[in-house]
Design a protein around this motif. Structure first.
Motif, PDB file in Angstrom:
ATOM      1  N   GLY A 110      38.141  48.259  41.733  1.00  0.00           N
ATOM      2  CA  GLY A 110      39.193  47.366  41.281  1.00  0.00           C
ATOM      3  C   GLY A 110      38.661  46.144  40.581  1.00  0.00           C
ATOM      4  N   TYR A 111      39.364  45.745  39.526  1.00  0.00           N
ATOM      5  CA  TYR A 111      39.070  44.500  38.814  1.00  0.00           C
ATOM      6  C   TYR A 111      40.278  43.593  38.976  1.00  0.00           C
ATOM      7  CZ  TYR A 111      38.239  41.175  35.047  1.00  0.00           C
ATOM      8  OH  TYR A 111      38.058  40.009  34.335  1.00  0.00           O
ATOM      9  N   GLY A 112      40.106  42.510  39.721  1.00  0.00           N
ATOM     10  CA  GLY A 112      41.199  41.587  39.962  1.00  0.00           C
ATOM     11  C   GLY A 112      42.077  42.028  41.118  1.00  0.00           C
ATOM     12  N   SER A 113      43.153  41.287  41.324  1.00  0.00           N
ATOM     13  CA  SER A 113      44.084  41.526  42.421  1.00  0.00           C
ATOM     14  C   SER A 113      45.176  42.476  41.943  1.00  0.00           C
ATOM     15  CB  SER A 113      44.684  40.198  42.897  1.00  0.00           C
ATOM     16  OG  SER A 113      45.603  40.395  43.934  1.00  0.00           O
ATOM     17  N   ILE A 114      45.107  43.735  42.385  1.00  0.00           N
ATOM     18  CA  ILE A 114      45.917  44.807  41.805  1.00  0.00           C
ATOM     19  C   ILE A 114      47.053  45.209  42.741  1.00  0.00           C
ATOM     20  CG2 ILE A 114      45.829  47.135  40.832  1.00  0.00           C
ATOM     21  CD1 ILE A 114      42.733  46.719  40.733  1.00  0.00           C
ATOM     22  N   LEU A 115      48.231  45.410  42.181  1.00  0.00           N
ATOM     23  CA  LEU A 115      49.338  46.022  42.907  1.00  0.00           C
ATOM     24  C   LEU A 115      49.133  47.531  42.821  1.00  0.00           C
ATOM     25  CD1 LEU A 115      51.854  45.076  44.458  1.00  0.00           C
ATOM     26  CD2 LEU A 115      53.127  45.209  42.320  1.00  0.00           C
ATOM     27  N   CYS A 116      48.365  48.074  43.764  1.00  0.00           N
ATOM     28  CA  CYS A 116      47.768  49.403  43.607  1.00  0.00           C
ATOM     29  C   CYS A 116      48.781  50.532  43.436  1.00  0.00           C
ATOM     30  CB  CYS A 116      46.859  49.703  44.796  1.00  0.00           C
ATOM     31  SG  CYS A 116      45.306  48.774  44.800  1.00  0.00           S
ATOM     32  N   THR A 117      49.841  50.537  44.240  1.00  0.00           N
ATOM     33  CA  THR A 117      50.753  51.691  44.211  1.00  0.00           C
ATOM     34  C   THR A 117      51.411  51.885  42.850  1.00  0.00           C
ATOM     35  OG1 THR A 117      52.530  50.287  45.086  1.00  0.00           O
ATOM     36  CG2 THR A 117      51.252  51.585  46.678  1.00  0.00           C
ATOM     37  N   THR A 118      51.501  50.818  42.055  1.00  0.00           N
ATOM     38  CA  THR A 118      52.134  50.941  40.741  1.00  0.00           C
ATOM     39  C   THR A 118      51.275  51.735  39.760  1.00  0.00           C
ATOM     40  OG1 THR A 118      51.198  48.870  39.881  1.00  0.00           O
ATOM     41  CG2 THR A 118      53.282  48.731  41.098  1.00  0.00           C
ATOM     42  N   CYS A 260      40.983  31.809  24.239  1.00  0.00           N
ATOM     43  CA  CYS A 260      41.401  32.890  25.126  1.00  0.00           C
ATOM     44  C   CYS A 260      40.153  33.406  25.834  1.00  0.00           C
ATOM     45  CB  CYS A 260      42.082  33.996  24.327  1.00  0.00           C
ATOM     46  SG  CYS A 260      42.933  35.224  25.347  1.00  0.00           S
ATOM     47  N   PHE A 261      40.097  33.185  27.149  1.00  0.00           N
ATOM     48  CA  PHE A 261      38.901  33.468  27.940  1.00  0.00           C
ATOM     49  C   PHE A 261      39.045  34.765  28.726  1.00  0.00           C
ATOM     50  CE2 PHE A 261      39.052  28.776  27.750  1.00  0.00           C
ATOM     51  CZ  PHE A 261      37.806  28.512  27.204  1.00  0.00           C
ATOM     52  N   ASP A 262      37.935  35.425  28.923  1.00  0.00           N
ATOM     53  CA  ASP A 262      37.867  36.600  29.782  1.00  0.00           C
ATOM     54  C   ASP A 262      37.663  36.167  31.238  1.00  0.00           C
ATOM     55  OD1 ASP A 262      37.721  39.239  30.585  1.00  0.00           O
ATOM     56  OD2 ASP A 262      35.772  39.625  29.685  1.00  0.00           O
ATOM     57  N   ASN A 263      37.890  37.107  32.143  1.00  0.00           N
ATOM     58  CA  ASN A 263      37.483  37.005  33.558  1.00  0.00           C
ATOM     59  C   ASN A 263      38.262  36.008  34.402  1.00  0.00           C
ATOM     60  OD1 ASN A 263      34.206  37.416  32.244  1.00  0.00           O
ATOM     61  ND2 ASN A 263      35.434  39.024  33.191  1.00  0.00           N
ATOM     62  N   GLU A 264      39.453  35.596  33.957  1.00  0.00           N
ATOM     63  CA  GLU A 264      40.268  34.735  34.812  1.00  0.00           C
ATOM     64  C   GLU A 264      40.643  35.440  36.103  1.00  0.00           C
ATOM     65  OE1 GLU A 264      43.871  33.030  36.606  1.00  0.00           O
ATOM     66  OE2 GLU A 264      43.642  35.021  35.722  1.00  0.00           O
ATOM     67  N   GLU A 265      40.887  36.744  36.021  1.00  0.00           N
ATOM     68  CA  GLU A 265      41.346  37.489  37.188  1.00  0.00           C
ATOM     69  C   GLU A 265      40.272  37.630  38.266  1.00  0.00           C
ATOM     70  OE1 GLU A 265      44.310  38.046  37.679  1.00  0.00           O
ATOM     71  OE2 GLU A 265      45.315  38.195  35.731  1.00  0.00           O
ATOM     72  N   VAL A 266      39.034  37.321  37.939  1.00  0.00           N
ATOM     73  CA  VAL A 266      37.951  37.410  38.930  1.00  0.00           C
ATOM     74  C   VAL A 266      37.221  36.084  39.092  1.00  0.00           C
ATOM     75  CG1 VAL A 266      37.628  39.893  38.733  1.00  0.00           C
ATOM     76  CG2 VAL A 266      36.396  38.391  37.167  1.00  0.00           C
ATOM     77  N   GLY A 267      37.872  34.974  38.713  1.00  0.00           N
ATOM     78  CA  GLY A 267      37.327  33.667  39.025  1.00  0.00           C
ATOM     79  C   GLY A 267      36.809  32.838  37.886  1.00  0.00           C
ATOM     80  N   SER A 268      36.651  33.415  36.699  1.00  0.00           N
ATOM     81  CA  SER A 268      36.253  32.674  35.487  1.00  0.00           C
ATOM     82  C   SER A 268      34.800  32.224  35.461  1.00  0.00           C
ATOM     83  CB  SER A 268      37.156  31.441  35.268  1.00  0.00           C
ATOM     84  OG  SER A 268      38.496  31.830  35.030  1.00  0.00           O
ATOM     85  N   ASN A 269      34.021  32.566  36.491  1.00  0.00           N
ATOM     86  CA  ASN A 269      32.641  32.072  36.554  1.00  0.00           C
ATOM     87  C   ASN A 269      31.650  33.046  35.908  1.00  0.00           C
ATOM     88  OD1 ASN A 269      33.241  29.638  37.986  1.00  0.00           O
ATOM     89  ND2 ASN A 269      33.525  30.861  39.836  1.00  0.00           N
ATOM     90  N   THR A 270      31.854  33.286  34.619  1.00  0.00           N
ATOM     91  CA  THR A 270      30.965  34.136  33.842  1.00  0.00           C
ATOM     92  C   THR A 270      30.594  33.391  32.566  1.00  0.00           C
ATOM     93  OG1 THR A 270      32.811  35.179  32.676  1.00  0.00           O
ATOM     94  CG2 THR A 270      32.060  36.252  34.707  1.00  0.00           C
ATOM     95  N   LYS A 271      29.676  33.942  31.807  1.00  0.00           N
ATOM     96  CA  LYS A 271      29.236  33.267  30.571  1.00  0.00           C
ATOM     97  C   LYS A 271      30.356  33.143  29.553  1.00  0.00           C
ATOM     98  CE  LYS A 271      27.424  37.525  28.421  1.00  0.00           C
ATOM     99  NZ  LYS A 271      27.893  38.428  29.503  1.00  0.00           N
ATOM    100  N   GLN A 272      31.385  34.003  29.682  1.00  0.00           N
ATOM    101  CA  GLN A 272      32.509  33.967  28.753  1.00  0.00           C
ATOM    102  C   GLN A 272      33.805  33.495  29.402  1.00  0.00           C
ATOM    103  OE1 GLN A 272      30.728  36.827  29.364  1.00  0.00           O
ATOM    104  NE2 GLN A 272      32.102  38.080  30.616  1.00  0.00           N
ATOM    105  N   GLY A 273      33.748  33.059  30.653  1.00  0.00           N
ATOM    106  CA  GLY A 273      34.941  32.627  31.368  1.00  0.00           C
ATOM    107  C   GLY A 273      35.276  31.167  31.108  1.00  0.00           C
ATOM    108  N   ALA A 274      36.441  30.747  31.609  1.00  0.00           N
ATOM    109  CA  ALA A 274      36.865  29.355  31.443  1.00  0.00           C
ATOM    110  C   ALA A 274      35.942  28.389  32.154  1.00  0.00           C
ATOM    111  CB  ALA A 274      38.294  29.189  31.954  1.00  0.00           C
ATOM    112  N   GLY A 275      35.216  28.870  33.168  1.00  0.00           N
ATOM    113  CA  GLY A 275      34.271  28.016  33.871  1.00  0.00           C
ATOM    114  C   GLY A 275      32.926  27.904  33.191  1.00  0.00           C
ATOM    115  N   SER A 276      32.731  28.605  32.070  1.00  0.00           N
ATOM    116  CA  SER A 276      31.470  28.547  31.333  1.00  0.00           C
ATOM    117  C   SER A 276      31.445  27.337  30.409  1.00  0.00           C
ATOM    118  CB  SER A 276      31.284  29.819  30.508  1.00  0.00           C
ATOM    119  OG  SER A 276      32.153  29.818  29.385  1.00  0.00           O
ATOM    120  N   THR A 277      30.378  27.218  29.650  1.00  0.00           N
ATOM    121  CA  THR A 277      30.249  26.114  28.690  1.00  0.00           C
ATOM    122  C   THR A 277      30.869  26.452  27.340  1.00  0.00           C
ATOM    123  OG1 THR A 277      28.095  26.924  27.897  1.00  0.00           O
ATOM    124  CG2 THR A 277      28.079  25.387  29.776  1.00  0.00           C
TER     125      THR A 277
END
Length: 437
Positions: A110-118, A260-277
């Protein structure tokens, strides 16, 4: 809904063409080029000019575009941020799993918080990117298997009599998609399929980032066509509509920025996330390219404003008790301002006042959202981006139902509201709304 039809159709086409963050960014880049924006590489020096329009991409999954005003003696940044990713399932490196030599299923996580049954019992396929070896080293290629390819079958009620009362999902057991029947050449079958899709050999594929995507087409429905449903409305609805507002807006005394940033669904702490430089690097390079000093950059940032665009939970028609009694929002009733005492959202009295004034002048209805005080809510990327570049910021979004489902629902009219609101933001002189102390 006819007056909103163009906005709605544009959004739904974008959603259908954006099965992964890589495709999302590629589509934004294409539209930017069509509007005269010039690509800048982070690996090269930037030659930028007042009045110019530019964009840059990181990792193929995050993008920042900016339009420079022509009168920047005392300038500021106006920034709209959103995210390109959404909950889904990512294929593992060794993807194929045999079931008693009669089925082949795919090994995903899983990537992110998923509503699995859907995700069960609906046609799915694979999309993402592949890194290919070529004579000059490596190249990146987008992948989209454009056919019904896999499906996650649910367990029949006869084998799970309590499914409607209890539904505990194990992602390693219950959420693996069926890929093929009995196959002697199981190992490497996905790689071979991707290679055929790209017109190359499997030995040329050095790496892959592949994800499941929902094959169901976006839909307009309701008595008067007032609802839309589609995969990943969170957050591509806000991303697309804020992008459209960015393209329409202009202010000669500012630098208008869309991120528009990647990886918000998993915390944004990547080189391309909102938490990056990434955002900070771009603002620094803009300032340097304009021949401004470090002190002028600090002054510009201090007078700047950010809107963090990420969708919000609408009142559920069957469960209105899940939302706050009066800080709650509804489909088709306007742009949402989100607040949180624990600072999960960036909105405060200052930024709310500024945003309300912008929307008021543009005639855009505004709604206000806060979580029930006894329920934990979600978070977003605005306050994470603020850790790198601090300025006044407000969290906004569009109301939706079934957030993190494989097929989400929102209001058709709200698309036009967001585009007009963001355009008004980029048209406005932010200094006109400065709070006097």
């Amino acid at each position: 809904m006819e007056m909103y039809r163009e906005d709605i159709q544009g959004l739904l086409s974008f959603l259908a063409d954006s099965p992964t963050a890589f495709h999302t960014v590629d589509n934004f880049a294409r539209m930017l080029r069509e509007h005269g924006f010039q690509l800048l590489s982070e690996r090269e020096g930037w030659n930028i000019q007042p009045g110019g329009a530019y964009y840059t991409v990181r990792n193929g999954s995050s993008i920042i575009a900016f339009r420079i005003g022509s009168s920047l003696e005392d300038y500021s940044f106006k920034i709209a941020v959103s995210h390109s990713d959404f909950p889904t399932f990512k294929l593992k490196e060794k993807a194929e799993l045999s079931v008693k030599d009669h089925y082949v299923k795919l090994n995903t996580e899983g990537y992110g918080s998923i509503l699995c049954t859907t995700w069960m019992d609906r046609p799915l396929s694979l999309a993402g990117r592949a890194i290919l070896r070529d004579k000059d080293g490596f190249r990146e290629a987008l992948v989209k298997i454009d056919r019904d390819l896999v499906l996650i079958p649910s367990v029949a009620i006869h084998m799970n009599r309590e499914v409607n009362e209890k539904c505990a999902i194990n992602r390693q057991v219950d959420m693996l998609p069926l890929f093929a029947g009995k196959a002697s050449d199981m190992e490497g079958a996905v790689r071979q399929m991707v290679a055929e899709e790209l017109g190359t050999g499997p030995e040329e594929i050095m790496g892959m980032d592949l994800y499941l995507y929902n094959r169901m087409r976006p839909s307009i429905w309701g008595r008067e066509g007032e609802f839309i449903s589609a995969p990943h409305l969170d957050d591509l609805q806000s991303a697309y509509t804020s992008f459209a507002g960015f393209l329409k807006g202009a202010d000669q005394r500012a630098v208008n920025v869309f991120a528009c940033f990647d990886n918000e669904e998993v915390g944004s702490n990547t080189k391309q996330g909102a938490g990056s430089t990434f955002l900070k690097d771009v603002l620094d390079r803009i300032n340097d390219g304009l021949g401004k000093t470090a002190e002028e950059l600090r002054c510009a940032v201090a007078s700047s404003f950010m809107v963090s665009c990420d969708n919000a939970h609408a009142v559920h028609p069957n469960h209105p008790e899940k939302t706050d009694e009066n800080n709650c929002v509804y489909l088709n009733e306007g742009v949402v301002v989100k607040s949180h005492a624990g600072q999960q959202y960036t909105s405060d009295a200052v930024s709310i006042a500024l945003w309300k004034r912008i929307c008021e002048k543009a005639g855009i209805p505004v709604q206000f959202f806060a979580n029930r005080s006894d329920m934990r809510g979600g978070s977003t990327l605005g306050n994470i981006a603020m850790s790198q570049v601090s300025m006044n910021a407000v969290d906004i979004g569009l109301p939706q139902l079934s957030m993190h489902s494989a097929y989400e629902t929102a209001g058709a009219r709200d698309c036009a509201y967001m585009i007009r609101a963001v355009k008004a933001f980029f048209d406005s002189g932010i200094r006109e709304y400065t709070i006097r102390r």
